[in-house]
Structure formats: structure tokens, C-alpha cells
Scaffold this active site. Structure first.
Site, short mmCIF file in Angstrom:
data_model
loop_
_atom_site.label_atom_id
_atom_site.label_comp_id
_atom_site.label_asym_id
_atom_site.label_seq_id
_atom_site.Cartn_x
_atom_site.Cartn_y
_atom_site.Cartn_z
N LYS A 191 0.86 -1.18 0.00
CA LYS A 191 0.00 0.00 0.00
C LYS A 191 0.90 1.23 0.00
O LYS A 191 1.69 1.43 0.92
CB LYS A 191 -0.92 0.00 1.23
CG LYS A 191 -1.98 1.09 1.21
CD LYS A 191 -2.91 0.95 2.41
CE LYS A 191 -4.07 1.93 2.33
NZ LYS A 191 -3.62 3.33 2.37
N ASP B 285 1.98 5.32 -0.12
CA ASP B 285 1.58 6.60 0.45
C ASP B 285 1.73 7.67 -0.63
O ASP B 285 2.77 8.31 -0.76
CB ASP B 285 2.45 6.94 1.66
CG ASP B 285 1.93 8.14 2.43
OD1 ASP B 285 0.82 8.62 2.10
OD2 ASP B 285 2.62 8.60 3.35
N GLU C 169 2.69 2.03 3.65
CA GLU C 169 1.51 2.25 4.49
C GLU C 169 0.90 0.97 5.01
O GLU C 169 0.21 0.96 6.01
CB GLU C 169 0.45 3.02 3.70
CG GLU C 169 0.65 4.51 3.64
CD GLU C 169 -0.64 5.22 3.26
OE1 GLU C 169 -1.29 4.79 2.29
OE2 GLU C 169 -1.00 6.20 3.95
#
Length: 338
Positions: A19, A21, A173
Site C-alpha cells: 500500500k 503513500d 503504508e
């Protein structure tokens, strides 16, 4: 297509990706002309002018093809000895909203498009294909290896905990799990599950700001710092989210009893005008998503006082964002729903 928050789902039917950012964007690419590349944010705004370097990179690789990509625009931190580059939202903000970035800005805060899905290729819609087939088509485009372009890696062969540890060690993330057999469907979907990483840190309370509205007369937020060798506190942010009403009232009594005219921080803090200072004797624990480039907590919330800890127990120095470690001593990684 948007992910639903939750724990990393188990089973071989799920592919795990990092994930990032950054800023979610769709890229419409047609031929070799960067002017024909259209970047659209999640809010539906055209952001192509803010990221001409991304447009040039996509046009150069697309060649004569017409493709629609889903991905994330990121700006990496400046690498240094012992601190590899990682996605930096602070540096991305230097580019967001700038309609005509200067060549110097583009060079010093160069953007990268991280592609994680292929929605259309040469006028062939791919939305109904399963993720696994779309992913294979994406990888065949040859985006990796070109400056400013990355295909988001799939963490093959890793269990959920190991995948989260890998994400944390790289300053990401968290993890997004995607069903290998799922088509691409706009909107929130249970076929994509995001699991953000949460960190926790212990820090010393050096001051507070009074609350407003129904919290008037109580603590609105506490100001946190880490001890420095000089005996002061280095400011790392304020925390107000997560405080229960009873805690706000209790903290107000404790902090007011220890109020002092002098700031315990080694420099000015953003809340300087509204701040009330206190003797740095109380240790609190906060949870947060990441460190900013200048060592301040992002997306922080209150966890509670640590009455078993003294300020002298805490490690001094800079947090991981400044030292390049996965997490500073005494700081822990967590994965959490939502």
C-alpha cells in the site's frame, strides 16, 4: 475500485500488494506525445499539468499503444547513507496543485507512477477479466526499469504477518489484498482489502492546548516530545483524537498542577500561541501511521498514559524517518482494522 478496510485475508486466492503513500490516479495514455497523457485524481480532477515528468515517462513507454492504468503517484524521500528512499507524502505535497512546476522542482521532487492495474489496452476493455489476467497484461507492458515508472510488486509466497513486516521495513503504508479471480469494479469492494500499518510510540507530554466547544475547559490535545541529550524535548506532534472525556478532565488537572511558564521543547512548536506548558514528567503512548520527513507523527491518536514509564526510560534521538530504520527503539509495529 476502492478497497475495504480489514485484516489481511488468508488463503491462496488472495494476492498481496504493498500500500503506497501517494495520490491515487488513473492514467489515460495514447501514443508518444506527453500532451496526450491525461492523469485524473480520485476526486476526478485532471492533474497532468502538475506531473509532466509522469506524463513524459508514460508516453515514452507506451509507444503506439493506448492504455488506461490505475495506480499511485508518489514522490520518494531523498536517499541518504543508511536511509533508503521511501514514499514521502511531504515531498509529494510540493508537487500537488502546482500547475506548472519548474524544472528545478521536477528534478528535486521527481514523481513516480506506481501502476497496479491495467483497465484498457488498445481499445480492449479489461475490466471483466480477473485480476490475475489483468496483472499479467500489466507486467507485459514493460513499465519496470524506466525512470519514473514502477509496477507495484506482488508479495508472492509470504504470509500475512511477514508481508506486513516487509511493508513496514520499506516505509510503506501497509498491505492491499486482492482476489485473484475478481474483475475490476468501480466503487468500494470486498474483493480488495486494505490493512494499514499502525505504529505506536511513547513520548513525554510537554504541554497542551485547551479544547473547544464541548471540550472547553478540558484538554483538547497534548504536545509530545522525545528527550534530547541537552535535557529538552524534541517536538514530535500533538495528539487529541482518541481522548475520552474522562481522560481530558483528568489530564487537565494533572497538567495544570504541573504548569510552568517555560517551554520544555528545544524550539518553537506549531501550537505555540495556544500552548500551555507543563513539567515534562508524564509519559504517554500514541498510535500513528507514519513519521513525516521532519520527524512529526502523521495520523496520530491517543492510547493512554504510561504510568509505568519515566521520561528517562525513553530512547532519545530522532525517529525512524530521520535515521532510516524500520522503527526506533521502543516503537512498535501493529496492523489494525481500518
Amino acid at each position: 475500485m476502492l478497497a475495504t478496510a480489514g485484516s489481511v485475508p488468508p488463503g491462496p486466492e488472495w494476492a498481496l500488494e504493498l500500500k503506497w503513500d501517494g495520490m491515487r490516479a488513473l492514467a489515460y495514455v495514447e501514443g508518444l506525445d506527453p500532451d496526450n497523457v491525461v492523469l485524473v485524481s480520485r476526486a476526478g480532477r485532471r492533474v497532468s499539468r502538475s506531473f509532466p515528468d509522469v506524463a513524459r515517462a508514460l508516453a515514452a513507454v507506451a509507444g503506439e499503444r493506448r492504455v488506461v492504468l490505475d495506480g499511485e503517484i508518489v514522490v520518494l524521500s531523498a536517499p541518504s547513507a543508511g536511509a533508503p528512499a521511501r514514499p514521502s507524502f511531504n515531498r509529494l505535497q510540493l508537487r500537488m496543485g502546482v500547475q506548472k512546476p519548474s524544472p528545478q522542482l521536477v528534478e528535486t521532487a521527481s514523481a513516480t507512477f506506481v501502476a497496479f492495474d491495467l483497465l484498457c489496452c488498445d481499445d480492449e476493455p479489461l475490466l471483466d477479466l480477473p485480476y490475475l489476467e489483468r496483472r499479467a497484461r500489466l507486467e507485459r507492458l514493460g513499465l519496470d526499469g524506466h525512470r519514473g515508472l514502477v509496477v507495484s510488486p506482488v508479495l508472492e509466497g509470504l504470509d500475512a504477518q511477514t508481508a506486513l513486516e516487509v511493508a513496514g521495513s520499506h516505509g510503506m503504508e501497509g498491505i492491499v489484498a486482492k482476489r485473484r479471480d475478481a474483475p475490476y469494479r468501480p466503487g468500494r469492494s470486498h474483493a480488495w482489502v486494505k490493512t494499514p500499518l499502525w505504529r505506536t510510540t511513547e513520548a513525554v507530554i510537554g504541554g497542551w492546548a485547551e479544547g473547544r466547544g464541548r471540550h472547553a475547559g478540558a484538554v483538547g490535545a497534548v504536545l509530545l516530545g522525545l528527550p534530547t541529550p541537552a535535557g529538552c524535548l524534541r517536538y514530535i506532534g500533538h495528539v487529541g483524537t482518541g481522548l475520552r472525556d474522562t481522560e481530558r478532565d483528568q489530564l487537565h488537572v494533572q497538567l495544570a498542577d504541573a504548569e510552568t511558564a517555560d517551554s520544555p521543547f528545544d524550539g518553537p512548536v506549531p501550537e505555540q500561541r495556544a500552548a500551555r506548558w507543563t513539567q515534562p514528567t508524564l509519559v504517554a503512548e500514541a498510535r500513528f501511521r507514519s513519521w513525516s520527513d521532519d520527524g512529526v507523527l502523521r495520523h496520530s491518536s491517543w492510547r493512554g498514559l504510561r504510568l509505568d514509564r519515566q521520561p528517562d526510560d525513553l530512547p532519545g534521538g530522532l525517529p525512524a524517518a530521520d535515521r532510516g530504520d524500520a522503527a526506533p527503539p521502543g516503537h512498535r509495529w501493529h496492523n489494525s482494522r481500518g
